[in-house]
Enzyme design. Structure first.
Site, PDB file in Angstrom:
ATOM      1  N   GLY A  64      31.920   1.287  32.441  1.00 38.04           N
ATOM      2  CA  GLY A  64      30.923   0.505  33.152  1.00 38.04           C
ATOM      3  C   GLY A  64      30.567   1.108  34.507  1.00 38.04           C
ATOM      4  O   GLY A  64      29.492   0.876  35.035  1.00 38.04           O
TER       5      GLY A  64
ATOM      6  N   VAL B 161      33.841   9.540  32.650  1.00 38.38           N
ATOM      7  CA  VAL B 161      35.159  10.082  32.981  1.00 38.38           C
ATOM      8  C   VAL B 161      35.280  11.476  32.373  1.00 38.38           C
ATOM      9  O   VAL B 161      34.908  11.690  31.218  1.00 38.38           O
ATOM     10  CB  VAL B 161      36.279   9.181  32.425  1.00 38.38           C
ATOM     11  CG1 VAL B 161      37.642   9.730  32.834  1.00 38.38           C
ATOM     12  CG2 VAL B 161      36.124   7.764  32.913  1.00 38.38           C
TER      13      VAL B 161
ATOM     14  N   GLY C 104      30.756   4.473  35.323  1.00 34.83           N
ATOM     15  CA  GLY C 104      30.417   5.889  35.297  1.00 34.83           C
ATOM     16  C   GLY C 104      31.197   6.625  34.222  1.00 34.83           C
ATOM     17  O   GLY C 104      31.950   6.016  33.467  1.00 34.83           O
TER      18      GLY C 104
ATOM     19  N   LYS D 274      36.661  10.281  37.563  1.00 36.15           N
ATOM     20  CA  LYS D 274      35.652   9.260  37.282  1.00 36.15           C
ATOM     21  C   LYS D 274      34.469   9.512  38.212  1.00 36.15           C
ATOM     22  O   LYS D 274      34.602   9.477  39.438  1.00 36.15           O
ATOM     23  CB  LYS D 274      36.250   7.881  37.517  1.00 36.15           C
ATOM     24  CG  LYS D 274      35.300   6.776  37.197  1.00 36.15           C
ATOM     25  CD  LYS D 274      36.034   5.480  36.967  1.00 36.15           C
ATOM     26  CE  LYS D 274      35.411   4.766  35.791  1.00 36.15           C
ATOM     27  NZ  LYS D 274      36.287   3.933  35.062  1.00 36.15           N
TER      28      LYS D 274
ATOM     29  N   ASP E 174      38.967  -6.520  34.597  1.00 35.76           N
ATOM     30  CA  ASP E 174      38.445  -5.920  33.360  1.00 35.76           C
ATOM     31  C   ASP E 174      39.578  -5.393  32.479  1.00 35.76           C
ATOM     32  O   ASP E 174      39.540  -4.271  31.996  1.00 35.76           O
ATOM     33  CB  ASP E 174      37.452  -4.796  33.700  1.00 35.76           C
ATOM     34  CG  ASP E 174      36.571  -4.439  32.497  1.00 35.76           C
ATOM     35  OD1 ASP E 174      36.552  -5.224  31.520  1.00 35.76           O
ATOM     36  OD2 ASP E 174      35.920  -3.385  32.528  1.00 35.76           O
TER      37      ASP E 174
END
Ligand code: NAG
Ligand code: NAG
Ligand code: NAG
Ligand code: NAG
Length: 624
Positions: free
Chosen positions: A337, A341, A339, A355, A452
């Site tokens: 969410g 990796v 960006g 990231k 999250d």
């Protein structure tokens, strides 16, 4: 008996690791009967029926008696043997079992040519993978690494072919060219009363057992109660007979259009691809780990709480750009969410995960640095370590330690790999995640709410120990959130509690909720998102778990792979489901804190509250 088989037999009697006779009896531990009772008579009747009725298919099931005295039996012969060899083997098993297991209610006889089982429980259609019985052919393979690689791929191929077999025969045999042009011959077989999926799981188990029996050997046998595998560097089975079997038409239910075959092939291709990819991941993980050990001294040392620390944690942008091959697609590990990796390697050899935050974060550089500084201080063995950051223009990069294995979802939801996740592994993962969250919530001086938590945010290291990723994102993106930018909503559907979805409220109890969903997913091996249950008419995993709990039928919830290996559910499993249900309760105040979750998981003497209905429990979906 043909000459060839005679050779095989003599050879085996020389190589078997067990000092006893060729066949091997294993007595059950489920209980004894008193001799001269109806049970003894029923065993005799069952075994006698198996002997008399076993036919050219080499499989038969029989039962005798009623109620507690009922005995169920199964017999399976190796697919390529003639009927007289098969009968002879069953007859020998019958005699051996009588001698070896005179009072046990349950027993198994295994031999090169047949497997014989009886039990007071239902065994027809039930996968049993314990106890295993192994032989090995002692000489070592000349190029063991190549040999193993070829063997694994070959057995996987046979496994898929056998599992696709009919309800009367699930077997596959063949040969492949190994190192130094040496042929490898293999034969795998399941009890045909198993479903394709169960056969598949059983054979995966058997392949996993090879290191126990015959790693690097030129031949071996793994006999599990429900399936077996055999390999040698010579033609040990009757190839003519196996060829005949392949031309026997499959069961009449198979689709004549060939369309089904197409999708079957597709499924097989997918399974093979997934298996190969995961094998590559695991193998490279091991290689990386080995390499990495050499570079340990380069790891960043202790932090000091002063302004200069920020500079220590800052990496030049060009270093990271080089480390990731200019953020090449080849190095991309995934997209989250916040960006993408990338995997990278620093000049000192240390591996990192980078990231690259999506550019429209409105946070100033100073604030960003402060947050990174804070997050980098969080160190716990169940958290992915944040090593530092990099800034250039609008670019913001976070640099993490690289965690060897794939994320949890790649294991527990994968049709092949979930069977590798036995209860011990899953239980350890649940405990590790709980301790990681507890650290974020209470032990770290900074009360961090993850916001999250989900299976794809739990990474597994080379020892399958969990590490929570992506914590602190909510802090880094605080500004966006207070602006109510819905495109930046933190969290993932299926893991978000009702108070957040409805009122936008978030607290440590929201993480507890997500943790509860994770626990249920880990135990069931099924996703909360897009959950479908056959016949139960319940829309989501939590409602399904809750309904089964209320009906006192929790075993329905547990991944079949966990049920199959032992004698049902353990107290530990029950307790975990109970804790999971406590965590997903609708009222946030009713949910336990992570501190009590950790306590409940470790202390069996602690009594648990009765859970109330989970959030989103949809009675409307359940027929009265
Ligand atoms: C059953 O009998 C065997 C052999 O006599 C004995 O070793 C075993 O402990 C008994 N098991 C039970 C549950 O009584
Ligand atoms: C074998 O098992 C199936 C399924 O339980 C049963 O329908 C069938 O009658 C059994 N056959 C014999 C001979 O007991
Ligand atoms: C096979 O290799 C193992 C080590 O990999 C060695 O210990 C063993 O002695 C070898 N056996 C034979 C028969 O060469
Ligand atoms: C190996 O398998 C092939 C079919 O894949 C078969 O035609 C051949 O005869 C086998 N070789 C031996 C030596 O059995």
């Amino acid at each position: 008996m043909t000459f060839q088989r005679l050779v095989a037999l003599v050879f085996l009697s020389l190589i078997q690791t067990d000092p006893f006779a060729l066949g091997y009896s294993t007595c059950g531990t489920t209980g004894n009967y008193t001799s001269d009772t109806a049970y003894r008579a029923n065993i005799n009747a069952t075994l006698s029926s198996l002997y008399t009725n076993i036919d050219i298919n080499g499989f038969y099931n029989a039962s005798a008696g009623q109620g507690p005295d009922r005995v169920n039996g199964l017999a399976l012969c190796r697919a390529d043997v003639q009927l007289d060899t098969c009968r002879h083997c069953v007859q020998r098993g019958r005699a051996e079992l009588g001698d070896e297991c005179p009072v046990q209610k349950e027993a198994i006889f295994r031999d090169e040519f047949c497997t014989l089982r009886y039990s007071n429980e239902t065994i027809y259609g039930t996968r049993v993978t314990y106890p295993g019985y192994y032989y090995s052919n002692q000489p070592n393979a000349t190029s063991p690494e190549v040999f193993n690689k070829v063997l694994r791929a070959f057995l996987d191929d046979l496994r898929i072919r056998a599992a696709a077999g009919s309800s009367t025969r699930k077997v596959a045999g063949g040969n492949v060219t190994g190192p130094d042009f040496q042929m490898i011959f293999g034969l795998v077989q399941c009890f045909p009363d198993l479903s394709s999926e169960e056969c598949n799981i059983c054979l995966i188990r058997a392949i996993f057992d090879i290191p126990q029996c015959c790693s690097e050997k030129i031949g071996g046998r793994v006999f599990l109660p429900s399936c077996n595998l055999l390999f040698e560097i010579y033609q040990f089975y009757n190839e003519t007979r196996m060829k005949e079997l392949e031309f026997v038409p499959l069961s009449p239910h198979s689709s004549p259009t060939g369309k089904k075959n197409g999708s079957m092939t597709q499924t097989i291709v997918i399974i093979v691809v997934v298996t190969v990819v995961l094998l590559i991941v695991v193998v490279s993980a091991i290689i990386f780990l080995k390499k990495r050990e050499k570079h340990k001294p380069m790891q960043i040392a202790q932090y000091v709480d002063d302004i200069s620390t920020a500079e220590c944690l800052q990496y030049p942008f060009s270093t990271i750009k080089d480390a990731t091959n200019d953020f090449s697609n080849h190095n991309k590990l995934g997209q989250g969410g916040f960006g993408s990796v990338y995997k990278g390697k620093l000049p000192n050899g240390q591996e990192i995960a980078v990231k690259r935050l999506s550019r429209n974060s409105r946070q100033g550089n100073m604030e960003f640095k402060n947050e990174v500084l804070l997050l980098a201080k969080l160190q716990h063995k169940n958290l992915v370590r944040l090593l530092g950051f990099s800034l250039e223009g609008m670019e913001k990069l976070l640099i993490y330690e690289f965690v060897q294995n794939a994320s949890l979802d790649n294991f527990i939801f994968d049709p092949v790999w979930h069977s590798y996740m036995d209860w011990d592994r899953r239980n350890k993962i649940i405990g590790g995640i709980a301790r990681g969250i507890l650290y974020l919530h209470e032990d770290s001086r900074h009360k961090i709410i993850h916001r999250d938590l989900k299976a794809s945010n739990i990474l597994l290291d080379s020892e399958m120990s969990p590490k929570i990723a992506d914590f602190g994102m909510a802090r880094l993106f605080r500004q966006d959130e207070t602006h109510g930018n819905t495109s930046k909503v933190v969290g993932t559907y299926g893991y978000m509690p009702p108070e957040y979805l409805i009122h936008g409220q978030f607290s440590i109890k929201s993480d507890v909720y997500s943790f509860g969903v994770l626990v249920l997913e880990i135990i069931t091996g099924r996703r909360n998102n897009g959950f479908r249950s056959e016949g139960d008419n319940v829309g989501d995993l939590m409602s399904f778990a809750w309904k089964s709990w209320q009906e006192g039928r929790v075993e329905k919830v547990v991944d079949p792979i966990l049920r199959g290996s032992g004698s049902g559910l353990t107290n530990e499993m029950l307790r975990c489901i109970h804790i999971g249900l406590l965590c997903v309760q609708e009222n946030a105040a009713d949910r336990p804190t992570m501190a009590s979750v950790v306590l409940m998981l470790s202390s069996f003497s602690m009594t648990l509250n009765i859970p109330s209905a989970p959030a989103f429990y949809s009675t409307a979906l359940i027929p009265p």
